[in-house]
Design a protein around this motif. Structure first.
Motif, PDB file in Angstrom:
ATOM      1  N   PRO A 227       0.791  -1.231   0.000  1.00  0.00           N
ATOM      2  CA  PRO A 227       0.000   0.000   0.000  1.00  0.00           C
ATOM      3  C   PRO A 227       0.823   1.283   0.000  1.00  0.00           C
ATOM      4  O   PRO A 227       0.283   2.360  -0.202  1.00  0.00           O
ATOM      5  N   LEU A 228       2.142   1.171   0.205  1.00  0.00           N
ATOM      6  CA  LEU A 228       2.999   2.348   0.182  1.00  0.00           C
ATOM      7  C   LEU A 228       3.749   2.492  -1.138  1.00  0.00           C
ATOM      8  O   LEU A 228       4.614   3.342  -1.283  1.00  0.00           O
ATOM      9  N   GLN A 229       3.374   1.654  -2.090  1.00  0.00           N
ATOM     10  CA  GLN A 229       3.928   1.750  -3.432  1.00  0.00           C
ATOM     11  C   GLN A 229       2.786   1.823  -4.431  1.00  0.00           C
ATOM     12  O   GLN A 229       1.659   1.455  -4.121  1.00  0.00           O
ATOM     13  N   GLY A 230       3.105   2.323  -5.608  1.00  0.00           N
ATOM     14  CA  GLY A 230       2.068   2.495  -6.605  1.00  0.00           C
ATOM     15  C   GLY A 230       2.491   2.011  -7.970  1.00  0.00           C
ATOM     16  O   GLY A 230       3.641   1.642  -8.206  1.00  0.00           O
ATOM     17  N   ILE A 231       1.515   2.047  -8.867  1.00  0.00           N
ATOM     18  CA  ILE A 231       1.715   1.729 -10.271  1.00  0.00           C
ATOM     19  C   ILE A 231       1.315   2.969 -11.052  1.00  0.00           C
ATOM     20  O   ILE A 231       0.189   3.469 -10.906  1.00  0.00           O
ATOM     21  N   VAL A 232       2.234   3.485 -11.861  1.00  0.00           N
ATOM     22  CA  VAL A 232       1.999   4.691 -12.653  1.00  0.00           C
ATOM     23  C   VAL A 232       1.862   4.275 -14.109  1.00  0.00           C
ATOM     24  O   VAL A 232       2.728   3.574 -14.641  1.00  0.00           O
ATOM     25  N   ARG A 233       0.787   4.710 -14.756  1.00  0.00           N
ATOM     26  CA  ARG A 233       0.553   4.372 -16.162  1.00  0.00           C
ATOM     27  C   ARG A 233       0.488   5.652 -16.990  1.00  0.00           C
ATOM     28  O   ARG A 233      -0.287   6.554 -16.697  1.00  0.00           O
ATOM     29  N   ILE A 234       1.345   5.690 -18.022  1.00  0.00           N
ATOM     30  CA  ILE A 234       1.334   6.773 -19.004  1.00  0.00           C
ATOM     31  C   ILE A 234       1.133   6.087 -20.351  1.00  0.00           C
ATOM     32  O   ILE A 234       2.075   5.510 -20.901  1.00  0.00           O
ATOM     33  N   GLY A 235      -0.097   6.096 -20.842  1.00  0.00           N
ATOM     34  CA  GLY A 235      -0.394   5.348 -22.065  1.00  0.00           C
ATOM     35  C   GLY A 235      -0.036   3.891 -21.856  1.00  0.00           C
ATOM     36  O   GLY A 235      -0.434   3.284 -20.865  1.00  0.00           O
ATOM     37  N   PRO A 236       0.785   3.299 -22.739  1.00  0.00           N
ATOM     38  CA  PRO A 236       1.156   1.891 -22.575  1.00  0.00           C
ATOM     39  C   PRO A 236       2.336   1.693 -21.612  1.00  0.00           C
ATOM     40  O   PRO A 236       2.683   0.567 -21.300  1.00  0.00           O
ATOM     41  N   LEU A 237       2.948   2.773 -21.133  1.00  0.00           N
ATOM     42  CA  LEU A 237       4.094   2.667 -20.239  1.00  0.00           C
ATOM     43  C   LEU A 237       3.617   2.483 -18.799  1.00  0.00           C
ATOM     44  O   LEU A 237       2.716   3.188 -18.348  1.00  0.00           O
ATOM     45  N   VAL A 238       4.229   1.556 -18.084  1.00  0.00           N
ATOM     46  CA  VAL A 238       3.858   1.283 -16.697  1.00  0.00           C
ATOM     47  C   VAL A 238       5.135   1.308 -15.851  1.00  0.00           C
ATOM     48  O   VAL A 238       6.131   0.681 -16.213  1.00  0.00           O
ATOM     49  N   PHE A 239       5.067   2.047 -14.738  1.00  0.00           N
ATOM     50  CA  PHE A 239       6.219   2.190 -13.856  1.00  0.00           C
ATOM     51  C   PHE A 239       5.829   1.878 -12.415  1.00  0.00           C
ATOM     52  O   PHE A 239       4.707   2.136 -11.999  1.00  0.00           O
ATOM     53  N   ARG A 240       6.780   1.403 -11.656  1.00  0.00           N
ATOM     54  CA  ARG A 240       6.633   1.229 -10.212  1.00  0.00           C
ATOM     55  C   ARG A 240       6.923   2.587  -9.560  1.00  0.00           C
ATOM     56  O   ARG A 240       7.766   3.340 -10.038  1.00  0.00           O
ATOM     57  N   ALA A 241       6.254   2.886  -8.437  1.00  0.00           N
ATOM     58  CA  ALA A 241       6.455   4.173  -7.768  1.00  0.00           C
ATOM     59  C   ALA A 241       6.391   4.018  -6.256  1.00  0.00           C
ATOM     60  O   ALA A 241       5.755   3.095  -5.745  1.00  0.00           O
ATOM     61  N   ALA A 242       7.032   4.947  -5.574  1.00  0.00           N
ATOM     62  CA  ALA A 242       6.890   5.055  -4.126  1.00  0.00           C
ATOM     63  C   ALA A 242       5.784   6.056  -3.844  1.00  0.00           C
ATOM     64  O   ALA A 242       5.645   7.062  -4.551  1.00  0.00           O
ATOM     65  N   LEU A 243       4.976   5.778  -2.827  1.00  0.00           N
ATOM     66  CA  LEU A 243       3.914   6.687  -2.388  1.00  0.00           C
ATOM     67  C   LEU A 243       4.224   7.123  -0.957  1.00  0.00           C
ATOM     68  O   LEU A 243       5.203   6.695  -0.366  1.00  0.00           O
ATOM     69  N   GLY A 244       3.365   7.959  -0.393  1.00  0.00           N
ATOM     70  CA  GLY A 244       3.572   8.497   0.940  1.00  0.00           C
ATOM     71  C   GLY A 244       3.546   7.448   2.037  1.00  0.00           C
ATOM     72  O   GLY A 244       2.832   6.446   1.944  1.00  0.00           O
ATOM     73  N   ARG A 245       4.288   7.713   3.113  1.00  0.00           N
ATOM     74  CA  ARG A 245       4.360   6.808   4.266  1.00  0.00           C
ATOM     75  C   ARG A 245       3.007   6.649   4.945  1.00  0.00           C
ATOM     76  O   ARG A 245       2.769   5.688   5.671  1.00  0.00           O
ATOM     77  N   GLY A 246       2.075   7.578   4.700  1.00  0.00           N
ATOM     78  CA  GLY A 246       0.721   7.488   5.248  1.00  0.00           C
ATOM     79  C   GLY A 246      -0.257   6.847   4.284  1.00  0.00           C
ATOM     80  O   GLY A 246      -1.469   6.890   4.508  1.00  0.00           O
ATOM     81  N   GLY A 247       0.257   6.255   3.186  1.00  0.00           N
ATOM     82  CA  GLY A 247      -0.611   5.636   2.187  1.00  0.00           C
ATOM     83  C   GLY A 247      -1.337   6.677   1.355  1.00  0.00           C
ATOM     84  O   GLY A 247      -0.884   7.807   1.215  1.00  0.00           O
ATOM     85  N   LEU A 248      -2.479   6.307   0.812  1.00  0.00           N
ATOM     86  CA  LEU A 248      -3.316   7.224   0.031  1.00  0.00           C
ATOM     87  C   LEU A 248      -4.438   7.743   0.929  1.00  0.00           C
ATOM     88  O   LEU A 248      -4.944   7.009   1.768  1.00  0.00           O
ATOM     89  N   THR A 249      -4.812   8.998   0.727  1.00  0.00           N
ATOM     90  CA  THR A 249      -5.902   9.557   1.513  1.00  0.00           C
ATOM     91  C   THR A 249      -6.683  10.589   0.722  1.00  0.00           C
ATOM     92  O   THR A 249      -6.125  11.291  -0.120  1.00  0.00           O
ATOM     93  N   SER A 250      -7.975  10.666   1.025  1.00  0.00           N
ATOM     94  CA  SER A 250      -8.817  11.721   0.453  1.00  0.00           C
ATOM     95  C   SER A 250      -8.940  12.879   1.445  1.00  0.00           C
ATOM     96  O   SER A 250      -9.591  13.871   1.159  1.00  0.00           O
ATOM     97  N   ARG A 251      -8.302  12.753   2.617  1.00  0.00           N
ATOM     98  CA  ARG A 251      -8.346  13.786   3.665  1.00  0.00           C
ATOM     99  C   ARG A 251      -6.930  14.230   4.020  1.00  0.00           C
ATOM    100  O   ARG A 251      -6.502  14.134   5.162  1.00  0.00           O
ATOM    101  N   LYS A 252      -6.202  14.705   3.035  1.00  0.00           N
ATOM    102  CA  LYS A 252      -4.812  15.110   3.199  1.00  0.00           C
ATOM    103  C   LYS A 252      -4.673  16.249   4.199  1.00  0.00           C
ATOM    104  O   LYS A 252      -5.449  17.205   4.183  1.00  0.00           O
ATOM    105  N   ARG A 253      -3.665  16.139   5.085  1.00  0.00           N
ATOM    106  CA  ARG A 253      -3.338  17.167   6.073  1.00  0.00           C
ATOM    107  C   ARG A 253      -1.824  17.339   6.112  1.00  0.00           C
ATOM    108  O   ARG A 253      -1.073  16.380   5.865  1.00  0.00           O
ATOM    109  N   GLU A 254      -1.380  18.532   6.448  1.00  0.00           N
ATOM    110  CA  GLU A 254       0.050  18.812   6.555  1.00  0.00           C
ATOM    111  C   GLU A 254       0.695  17.853   7.556  1.00  0.00           C
ATOM    112  O   GLU A 254       0.199  17.676   8.669  1.00  0.00           O
ATOM    113  N   GLY A 255       1.788  17.211   7.134  1.00  0.00           N
ATOM    114  CA  GLY A 255       2.558  16.354   8.022  1.00  0.00           C
ATOM    115  C   GLY A 255       2.060  14.930   8.160  1.00  0.00           C
ATOM    116  O   GLY A 255       2.695  14.130   8.851  1.00  0.00           O
ATOM    117  N   ASP A 256       0.942  14.560   7.490  1.00  0.00           N
ATOM    118  CA  ASP A 256       0.427  13.190   7.643  1.00  0.00           C
ATOM    119  C   ASP A 256       1.199  12.165   6.811  1.00  0.00           C
ATOM    120  O   ASP A 256       1.035  10.964   6.986  1.00  0.00           O
TER     121      ASP A 256
END
Length: 185
Positions: free
Chosen positions: A27-56
């Motif tokens: 859950p702390l990594q992602g998949i980035v897609r640009i057209g047919p290109l697919v890349f592995r990515a690092a995401l935030g230490r707090g995972g994904l959120t719809s309630r973003k706050r400073e420092g989370d």
């Protein structure tokens, strides 16, 4: 027989969305897609959120256009991005102090309020793209400095940004333009 160099089979379409999804295995990594290109990515230490706050430490689930790009000054690498990259040096920073008038804005160093330094000893900000999270409609405390930047080896979590390996960033850069939408789902 001499082989002719062929143009890439994929041509970026203006207005195309770059999709970022959580990895099913981490859950702390992602998949980035640009057209047919697919890349592995690092995401935030707090995972994904719809309630973003400073420092989370979370990566916001949002639709964020690319507003600008920057690169470390003095690097011999050629610019291959689809937009002009500003050069950052030892006087460039980004304010992350919610109570300051320059919150979530680039600043000149030295700077008294809390800030991030854009010229780093590691490679993370060798290339960076500013995503429109809490910038054009800024609200104090809802998070700052959400960038697409270079990942650390092994893709450990970021402080809320999206990070690609240096090689993958170089591959993706020609598709990154002002207004290109990065959609984190």
């Amino acid at each position: 027989m001499k082989l002719a160099l062929q143009r890439p089979f994929y041509k970026y379409q203006r207005g195309e969305t770059i999709a970022v999804r959580r990895s099913p295995s981490n859950p702390l990594q992602g998949i980035v897609r640009i057209g047919p290109l697919v890349f592995r990515a690092a995401l935030g230490r707090g995972g994904l959120t719809s309630r973003k706050r400073e420092g989370d430490g979370a990566t916001p689930t949002a639709t964020m256009p690319i507003l600008a790009g920057f690169r470390r000054s003095g690097m011999p690498d050629r610019d291959t991005a689809g937009l002009r990259l500003s050069r950052v040096g030892n006087r460039d920073g980004w304010c992350d102090a919610p109570g300051h008038a320059c919150y979530n804005r680039p600043v000149r160093l030295p700077f008294r309020a809390s800030h991030e330094t854009l010229l780093r000893d590691d490679m993370l900000y060798d290339f960076g793209f500013v995503l429109d999270w809490n910038l054009t409609c800024r609200r104090r405390g809802l998070g700052s400095a959400i960038f697409l930047h270079v990942a650390r080896p092994g893709y450990p979590p970021t402080e809320g940004c999206i990070a690609l390996s240096r090689r993958d960033m170089r591959t993706a850069m020609p598709f990154l333009r002002r207004g290109t939408v990065v959609q984190v789902m």
